[in-house]
Design an enzyme around this catalytic site. Structure first.
Site, PDB file in Angstrom:
ATOM      1  N   HIS A  96       4.331  -4.443  -7.008  1.00  9.38           N
ATOM      2  CA  HIS A  96       5.294  -3.639  -6.249  1.00  9.38           C
ATOM      3  C   HIS A  96       4.918  -2.159  -6.230  1.00  9.38           C
ATOM      4  CE1 HIS A  96       9.214  -2.604  -4.521  1.00  9.38           C
ATOM      5  NE2 HIS A  96       9.136  -1.523  -5.276  1.00  9.38           N
ATOM      6  N   HIS A 112       8.720  -2.261   0.111  1.00 13.30           N
ATOM      7  CA  HIS A 112       7.550  -2.748  -0.650  1.00 13.30           C
ATOM      8  C   HIS A 112       6.392  -2.531   0.312  1.00 13.30           C
ATOM      9  CE1 HIS A 112       5.613  -6.011  -3.374  1.00 13.30           C
ATOM     10  NE2 HIS A 112       4.672  -5.639  -2.504  1.00 13.30           N
ATOM     11  N   HIS A 158       3.618  -2.341   2.845  1.00 18.05           N
ATOM     12  CA  HIS A 158       3.027  -3.415   3.655  1.00 18.05           C
ATOM     13  C   HIS A 158       2.321  -2.813   4.851  1.00 18.05           C
ATOM     14  CE1 HIS A 158       7.186  -2.766   4.990  1.00 18.05           C
ATOM     15  NE2 HIS A 158       6.752  -3.001   6.218  1.00 18.05           N
TER      16      HIS A 158
HETATM   17  P1  AMP Z   1       8.892  -2.188   8.323  1.00 17.10           P
HETATM   18  O1  AMP Z   1       9.853  -1.782   9.391  1.00 17.10           O
HETATM   19  O2  AMP Z   1       7.531  -1.578   8.472  1.00 17.10           O
HETATM   20  O3  AMP Z   1       9.479  -2.024   6.931  1.00 17.10           O
HETATM   21  O4  AMP Z   1       8.633  -3.734   8.567  1.00 17.10           O
HETATM   22  C1  AMP Z   1       9.272  -4.764   7.888  1.00 17.10           C
HETATM   23  C2  AMP Z   1       8.865  -6.036   8.567  1.00 17.10           C
HETATM   24  O5  AMP Z   1       9.188  -7.124   7.720  1.00 17.10           O
HETATM   25  C3  AMP Z   1       9.558  -6.305   9.907  1.00 17.10           C
HETATM   26  O6  AMP Z   1       8.574  -6.402  10.951  1.00 17.10           O
HETATM   27  C4  AMP Z   1      10.294  -7.609   9.675  1.00 17.10           C
HETATM   28  O7  AMP Z   1      10.277  -8.452  10.825  1.00 17.10           O
HETATM   29  C5  AMP Z   1       9.523  -8.222   8.523  1.00 17.10           C
HETATM   30  N1  AMP Z   1      10.270  -9.149   7.690  1.00 17.10           N
HETATM   31  C6  AMP Z   1      11.518  -8.989   7.183  1.00 17.10           C
HETATM   32  N2  AMP Z   1      11.862 -10.061   6.443  1.00 17.10           N
HETATM   33  C7  AMP Z   1      10.822 -10.909   6.472  1.00 17.10           C
HETATM   34  C8  AMP Z   1      10.560 -12.193   5.895  1.00 17.10           C
HETATM   35  N3  AMP Z   1      11.463 -12.815   5.129  1.00 17.10           N
HETATM   36  N4  AMP Z   1       9.366 -12.790   6.159  1.00 17.10           N
HETATM   37  C9  AMP Z   1       8.455 -12.177   6.942  1.00 17.10           C
HETATM   38  N5  AMP Z   1       8.632 -10.956   7.495  1.00 17.10           N
HETATM   39  C10 AMP Z   1       9.794 -10.343   7.273  1.00 17.10           C
HETATM   40 ZN    ZN Z   2       8.412  -5.375  -4.221  1.00 18.22          ZN
END
Ligand code: AMP
Ligand code: ZN
Length: 123
Positions: free
Chosen positions: A46, A107, A109
């Site tokens: 994390h 987190h 990404h």
């Molecule tokens: P961000 O706005 O950069 O924080 O992107 C978060 C991303 O996580 C979004 O594109 C969501 O569609 C995606 N997301 C949220 N929950 C999940 C999940 N359980 N599995 C896969 N993607 C997810």
């Molecule tokens: Zn995390």
């Protein structure tokens, strides 16, 4: 980290469509894809945002970036070079950081978004 969605995904406590896993990283399909290919690459360990990274994260940040073109190739959106020398195909890599950066999940990404001009009208 308790109550972190992507930590739970990394720990397999919440299901996801995993496309890559190694000791340091997990990559899975975004649940709300913005383009034909929309993957998320996360460090298993994390860290909330890019602003929370230190020199200790340099290696894992490099691994995230290096994984992107490999996954892009596996999912049909690598950059390719035609006989005329002009590039085709391609993908977008994106890290949203903090509220003003549009980050929703705290987190770290990296989005890998591919398909024809995926940035038009998205992100
Ligand atoms: P961000 O706005 O950069 O924080 O992107 C978060 C991303 O996580 C979004 O594109 C969501 O569609 C995606 N997301 C949220 N929950 C999940 C999940 N359980 N599995 C896969 N993607 C997810
Ligand atoms: Zn995390």
């Amino acid at each position: 980290m308790e109550n972190c969605l992507f930590c739970k995904i990394a720990a397999k406590q919440i299901p996801s469509s995993i496309v890559h896993e190694d000791d340091d990283l997990l990559a899975f399909k975004d649940i709300h894809p913005a383009a034909p290919v929309h993957l998320l690459i996360i460090p298993k360990q994390h860290v909330a945002t890019l602003s929370d990274t230190t020199e200790a994260h340099t290696a894992v940040l490099g691994k995230m970036l290096a994984l992107a073109p490999k996954l892009a190739a596996e999912h049909g959106c690598a950059v390719h070079h035609g006989v005329d020398g002009k590039p085709g195909g391609g993908f977008k890599t994106l890290i949203n950081s903090g509220p003003d950066g549009g980050q929703e999940v705290y987190h770290l990404h990296m989005h890998l978004i591919g398909g024809p001009h995926p940035w038009r009208g998205q992100h």
